[in-house]
Structures are given as C-alpha cells and as structure tokens.
Motif scaffolding. Sequence first.
Motif, PDB file in Angstrom:
ATOM      1  N   THR A 298       7.098   9.831  -4.210  1.00 57.25           N
ATOM      2  CA  THR A 298       8.566   9.829  -4.143  1.00 57.25           C
ATOM      3  C   THR A 298       9.102   8.392  -4.162  1.00 57.25           C
ATOM      4  OG1 THR A 298       8.335  11.816  -2.817  1.00 57.25           O
ATOM      5  CG2 THR A 298      10.517  10.844  -2.909  1.00 57.25           C
ATOM      6  N   THR A 299       8.462   7.503  -3.406  1.00 55.13           N
ATOM      7  CA  THR A 299       8.913   6.103  -3.375  1.00 55.13           C
ATOM      8  C   THR A 299       8.755   5.464  -4.753  1.00 55.13           C
ATOM      9  OG1 THR A 299       8.041   6.007  -1.134  1.00 55.13           O
ATOM     10  CG2 THR A 299       8.607   3.907  -2.158  1.00 55.13           C
ATOM     11  N   VAL A 300       7.605   5.733  -5.370  1.00 55.88           N
ATOM     12  CA  VAL A 300       7.305   5.167  -6.684  1.00 55.88           C
ATOM     13  C   VAL A 300       8.356   5.627  -7.708  1.00 55.88           C
ATOM     14  CG1 VAL A 300       5.623   5.439  -8.567  1.00 55.88           C
ATOM     15  CG2 VAL A 300       4.837   4.867  -6.270  1.00 55.88           C
ATOM     16  N   ASP A 301       8.650   6.904  -7.673  1.00 56.67           N
ATOM     17  CA  ASP A 301       9.624   7.480  -8.594  1.00 56.67           C
ATOM     18  C   ASP A 301      11.021   6.858  -8.368  1.00 56.67           C
ATOM     19  OD1 ASP A 301      11.201   9.046 -10.190  1.00 56.67           O
ATOM     20  OD2 ASP A 301      10.658  10.961  -9.291  1.00 56.67           O
TER      21      ASP A 301
ATOM     22  N   ILE B  88       8.402  -3.074  -4.175  1.00 51.12           N
ATOM     23  CA  ILE B  88       8.423  -2.012  -3.159  1.00 51.12           C
ATOM     24  C   ILE B  88       6.992  -1.500  -2.988  1.00 51.12           C
ATOM     25  CG2 ILE B  88       9.541   0.172  -2.475  1.00 51.12           C
ATOM     26  CD1 ILE B  88      11.584  -1.962  -3.413  1.00 51.12           C
ATOM     27  N   LEU B  89       6.551  -1.340  -1.754  1.00 51.65           N
ATOM     28  CA  LEU B  89       5.188  -0.855  -1.498  1.00 51.65           C
ATOM     29  C   LEU B  89       5.223   0.395  -0.619  1.00 51.65           C
ATOM     30  CD1 LEU B  89       2.027  -1.156  -1.171  1.00 51.65           C
ATOM     31  CD2 LEU B  89       2.500  -2.744   0.675  1.00 51.65           C
ATOM     32  N   ASP B  90       4.468   1.408  -1.043  1.00 50.57           N
ATOM     33  CA  ASP B  90       4.254   2.592  -0.200  1.00 50.57           C
ATOM     34  C   ASP B  90       2.747   2.785  -0.073  1.00 50.57           C
ATOM     35  OD1 ASP B  90       4.014   5.048   1.006  1.00 50.57           O
ATOM     36  OD2 ASP B  90       5.626   6.006  -0.123  1.00 50.57           O
ATOM     37  N   ALA B  91       2.221   2.616   1.147  1.00 47.82           N
ATOM     38  CA  ALA B  91       0.763   2.638   1.342  1.00 47.82           C
ATOM     39  C   ALA B  91       0.226   4.034   1.628  1.00 47.82           C
ATOM     40  CB  ALA B  91       0.398   1.685   2.476  1.00 47.82           C
ATOM     41  N   PHE B  92       1.093   5.029   1.757  1.00 47.12           N
ATOM     42  CA  PHE B  92       0.685   6.434   1.944  1.00 47.12           C
ATOM     43  C   PHE B  92       1.578   7.242   0.999  1.00 47.12           C
ATOM     44  CE2 PHE B  92      -0.182   4.282   5.912  1.00 47.12           C
ATOM     45  CZ  PHE B  92      -1.353   4.847   6.407  1.00 47.12           C
ATOM     46  N   CYS B  93       1.417   7.037  -0.289  1.00 44.49           N
ATOM     47  CA  CYS B  93       2.518   7.409  -1.187  1.00 44.49           C
ATOM     48  C   CYS B  93       2.567   8.883  -1.595  1.00 44.49           C
ATOM     49  CB  CYS B  93       2.535   6.507  -2.408  1.00 44.49           C
ATOM     50  SG  CYS B  93       1.106   6.691  -3.458  1.00 44.49           S
ATOM     51  N   GLY B  94       1.567   9.695  -1.203  1.00 47.71           N
ATOM     52  CA  GLY B  94       1.638  11.131  -1.475  1.00 47.71           C
ATOM     53  C   GLY B  94       1.873  11.403  -2.951  1.00 47.71           C
ATOM     54  N   CYS B  95       2.856  12.240  -3.245  1.00 47.53           N
ATOM     55  CA  CYS B  95       3.076  12.565  -4.657  1.00 47.53           C
ATOM     56  C   CYS B  95       4.067  11.598  -5.300  1.00 47.53           C
ATOM     57  CB  CYS B  95       3.501  14.021  -4.822  1.00 47.53           C
ATOM     58  SG  CYS B  95       5.121  14.368  -4.177  1.00 47.53           S
TER      59      CYS B  95
ATOM     60  N   LYS C 260       8.898  14.130   0.195  1.00 44.04           N
ATOM     61  CA  LYS C 260      10.209  13.793   0.739  1.00 44.04           C
ATOM     62  C   LYS C 260      11.230  13.789  -0.399  1.00 44.04           C
ATOM     63  CE  LYS C 260       8.556  13.292   4.845  1.00 44.04           C
ATOM     64  NZ  LYS C 260       7.247  13.830   4.554  1.00 44.04           N
ATOM     65  N   PRO C 261      12.510  14.014  -0.066  1.00 41.14           N
ATOM     66  CA  PRO C 261      13.514  14.022  -1.146  1.00 41.14           C
ATOM     67  C   PRO C 261      13.707  12.627  -1.736  1.00 41.14           C
ATOM     68  CG  PRO C 261      14.477  14.673   0.965  1.00 41.14           C
ATOM     69  CD  PRO C 261      13.068  14.315   1.246  1.00 41.14           C
ATOM     70  N   LYS C 262      13.874  12.581  -3.021  1.00 40.16           N
ATOM     71  CA  LYS C 262      14.044  11.295  -3.699  1.00 40.16           C
ATOM     72  C   LYS C 262      15.315  10.591  -3.204  1.00 40.16           C
ATOM     73  CE  LYS C 262      14.196   9.454  -8.393  1.00 40.16           C
ATOM     74  NZ  LYS C 262      14.132   9.798  -9.808  1.00 40.16           N
TER      75      LYS C 262
END
Length: 510
Positions: free
Chosen positions: A305-308, A296-303, A277-279
């Motif tokens: 984007t949320t973390v970044d 902030i938590l992303d439980a299906f974080c893929g590559c 997804k776009p940042k």
Amino acid sequence: MNKLYLGDCLDVLRNELEIKPESVDLIYIDPPFNSKRNYNVFFDDKEIQTQRMAFEDTWSLHSVGDSLTELDTIHHDKLLNLLHAYRDIAPQVFPYLVMMTLRIIELHRKLKATGSFYLHCDPTASHYLKTVCDAVFGAKNFRNEITWKRTPFSGSSKSRAKQLPRNHDIILFYSKNQDITWNSPSVVYSEEYLKRFKWKDKRGYYRKTLLKTYSQETFDKLKSENRLIEPIKEGAKYSYKQYLNESKGSTLTDDIWLDINMLNPVAKERLGYPTQKPKALLERIIKASSNEGDVILDAFCGCGTTVDAAESLNRQWIGIDIAPFAISLIKRRLKDTYGNDLGKFEVRGTPTDEASAIKLWEQNPFAFEDWWLTELEIFATTYGKKGADKGIDGIGQYLIPKSDKVVKVAFQVKGGKVQSKDIDALMGVVALDKYDMGVLLTRHKPTNPMLKKATQAEQFEAAYGFNYPKIQIMTLAEFFSGKQLNLPKNNITFKSAATVGKGGKQGGLL
Ligand SMILES: C[S@@+](CC[C@H](N)C(=O)[O-])C[C@H]1O[C@@H](n2cnc3c(N)ncnc32)[C@H](O)[C@@H]1O
C-alpha cells in the motif's frame, strides 16, 4: 531508487540496502501486531475451503537471547533496562518488543535529519512500543498518537461483552529532529460547506466571496478572467467567484481520523492480503511528511500500500517484506495499477537464476515453494505448515477462452529428489479432489518413468476444442529458460488491482 526487497527487514536494513545512513525522508511501518494469531488469506473458493498462512505474527522467544546480547554490545543500556522491565511485567509482549526494538534502531539510523517515522500498531502493543520509540527517537521528538478508526462497525455482540468495541488502530508519529518536512494535510469539505458552492458556470461550481482589501492589479486580473461579480447596489463591495475545483480542502485539525474506512470486502482496491491498509491512509501520511521526489521506506510492506501510494504521488520508494507472496502481489499490483505509466523498479532477494533458487530452498523450503508458486501466480495452500507435503501445494484457476468456464489446476512443488510415485500421488489428488489438471514443479529432472506416465495421462478436454495435458512437469531449469506451461492463458487466481494510472483516483480523499 525504487526497490522491493524480499527478506527480514533487519537483515536487509543492515546488509543489503544500498543507501547511506540518514537518507530516507519518511518511514511508515505496519509490523505484525503481536496479536497471537495468524493472519489467513482465505482463498476465494468455498468448495475447497483452503487457507494459507501469509505470515506468522507470533514472534516467539526463539532468537530473542541473541537480540538482547546484540543490544548489550551496541551499548543501548537505556533500552536494555526498559526491555528487562517488560520481561517481568509484560512477558507476553517481551519477545515482540525485543525484535521490534532492533528494527526501530536500524530504521532511526536510516532517517534523514528532517525525516519522520510513523509506526502503525494497535492498542495491544502501542503503549509498549511508544516507550521504545521514546528511548530511540527521544521523547521530545514524539509528535502525535494518531487514532485511526478502522471501521464504522462495532463488531459482534460477543466481542462487546462487558467492554466497548475495539475498532481503532494507533499510529505513532515521531520525527528525527524538530525541524521536519511538513505539509498540513487537508480533508474533504463538510456537506454543509459544499452547499455554499451553489452557482455554476463553464469552469464549474463556485461560491461568491466578498472582495475585501485588494490591489488594482488583483481587481484587473479577476475582471480579465471573468471572475468578478459586480455589486447589485451602487457603492457596495464587489465579490469574486471562488471555484470548488480550485480549492485545496480544509486543513485537518484532528489526530483522531474518522474519515478513512478500512477496505470493505468488495472494494476495488482490495487484493486479498489480510492486513491491507487503505491507500487513502498512506496518501495522507505521505503528502503530510514528504515532498515529490523524496524517499519513502516501508520495512513491513505487505501487499504494497505504501509503495503504491508513493508511486502515485511521485515519490521514490523502498519496500521490504519477508513473504515471497507479498513481493509477488506488489509486482502485480504495480503492473495492474500503472500499466505503461509505471516507473522502473528493481526486485532484490528473490531468486533470479537456478543457483539462487536452490539457495532459497536450502535456507527455507517453504519460502522456496511459496516463491515459485507465486511467480506463476498460483495460490500457495501450505506455506509455513511444517511437514505438510501431502496433497497439493498450490491451486491455480484459469478461464477457458471464449467461455466463462473456470478450470482448477493442482500444483505440487518438489525441492528434493523426485520419483514415479510423485506422479501417481499427483494423479490421485487430481482425481480425488476433482481438479481438472495437475502440475509438478521440480528442482530435479524427472525420471524417464515419470515422463512416460505424464505423457500417457489422458488429455483434459476443456470447451470449444481447447485441450490441455492432464499432467505436466516443469523443472527449475526449464522455468528459468522461459518454458511456459500448457495452460489456458487467462490466469484468474489472484484478483487484479484496478488500473488507475498515475494521478488516478483510488479511494482518494478529495
Ligand atoms: C500488517 S502486514 C503489513 C500490511 C501492509 N501495510 C499493507 O497495507 O499491505 C505486516 C507485514 O510484515 C511482514 N513481516 C513480518 N515480519 C517481517 C520481517 N521480519 N521483515 C520484513 N517483513 C516482515 C509480513 O510478511 C506482512 O506482510
């Protein structure tokens, strides 16, 4: 706090996350959409035309029975009734909904009283998921159904036959309670509005705004800062200089988002992850529903984007993903994007020594294979394909020093016993498919005949006098002791994220 977990989020949320209930400020999830297709990452090599399965999004009926029993034992009668109704009227989404329900319950538990939850999905499942969220969060805590128009393109004429193009996703926004963290999002000014900033001085572009009611103090301050504009006519009002670079943007007043495009195929930000997804989308959500320092938590974080986005906005973050490939990409993404600015973070669930790597192999040989290859930044070609052990497991691409020559290296991973014929097979594949070199990664020690065959194989003469062994072997023990393969230093297998540093612009909104 910053942590990446490899594993099924249900298991991580229940057993591994070392945080108290109600301690997360914002949760965003973008789970697989039940689209009944696998997302494939296409390797950027037309010649080989190989592809890998990044993850399966067709969650099947397998283990759904156990999940229903679990819901029964934790007394979620309302949810059970809801899900049972879907078994009859929407059997195609029933297993998916059961799996998602258990995870949404756990996520709700982790959320702070002032926290928010965003569930990114598409219209194939959004209406079902909304009813689940209503039951878990309470319908009164539903805040928005955000429509994100993914792409300005309207798809192929075939996909539009007898219907309109399907070009939006849905983001369901819920909160734990009524009193929540909220910063109204702002958006870029319209071109019309920007035209008003037509004057310029050394501070930048400005527009003239009439000074209506003001105190003497304000007047003096504006004057001392050289922002005051004297009226042309005597007795008329003063104006002041309103600078564009000091303006916050206009307030976002829509739940239909048209201004953030899906990443285009050549976007700098693009990492090759199929559903990245776009940042800018995550930046908007994070800024709206959290403050600096929040979790902030992303439980299906893929590559990642949320973390970044969380890292760049100075939030704490937790990312979970089931695919070793995803975790590996995130580590690289963070390193490449922030370089020395990168704060500390921990990675949990990935093997850290020989014993934990063997455990992973025993639990899931494909995940073991994927993990080892991605640790070496090698593209895994067979992940998830049961019984696929013919040919090769991974491909690496390297740049020869002082030249723009790219060499291809075939990788084979073995978790079970190895023997001489494995080297023969690797040499055969290298010769047949025109790889420049071959590497065997093995959990067990190679036999003497294997070692002999490998050392006797010819050298690969690259260019400018750079030579490498045609066939190499590395054991798991050697990998953990820090042994390096004798390959060109410049591994270009994965495209790297653009280095922007903190506060840098990467598809930002303003
Ligand atoms: C749609 S992608 C997320 C993409 C992400 N938003 C990004 O921008 O890169 C969904 C992710 O969920 C992961 N996944 C699937 N099942 C999972 C599970 N049970 N637990 C954790 N992650 C899971 C997949 O590996 C995949 O990376």
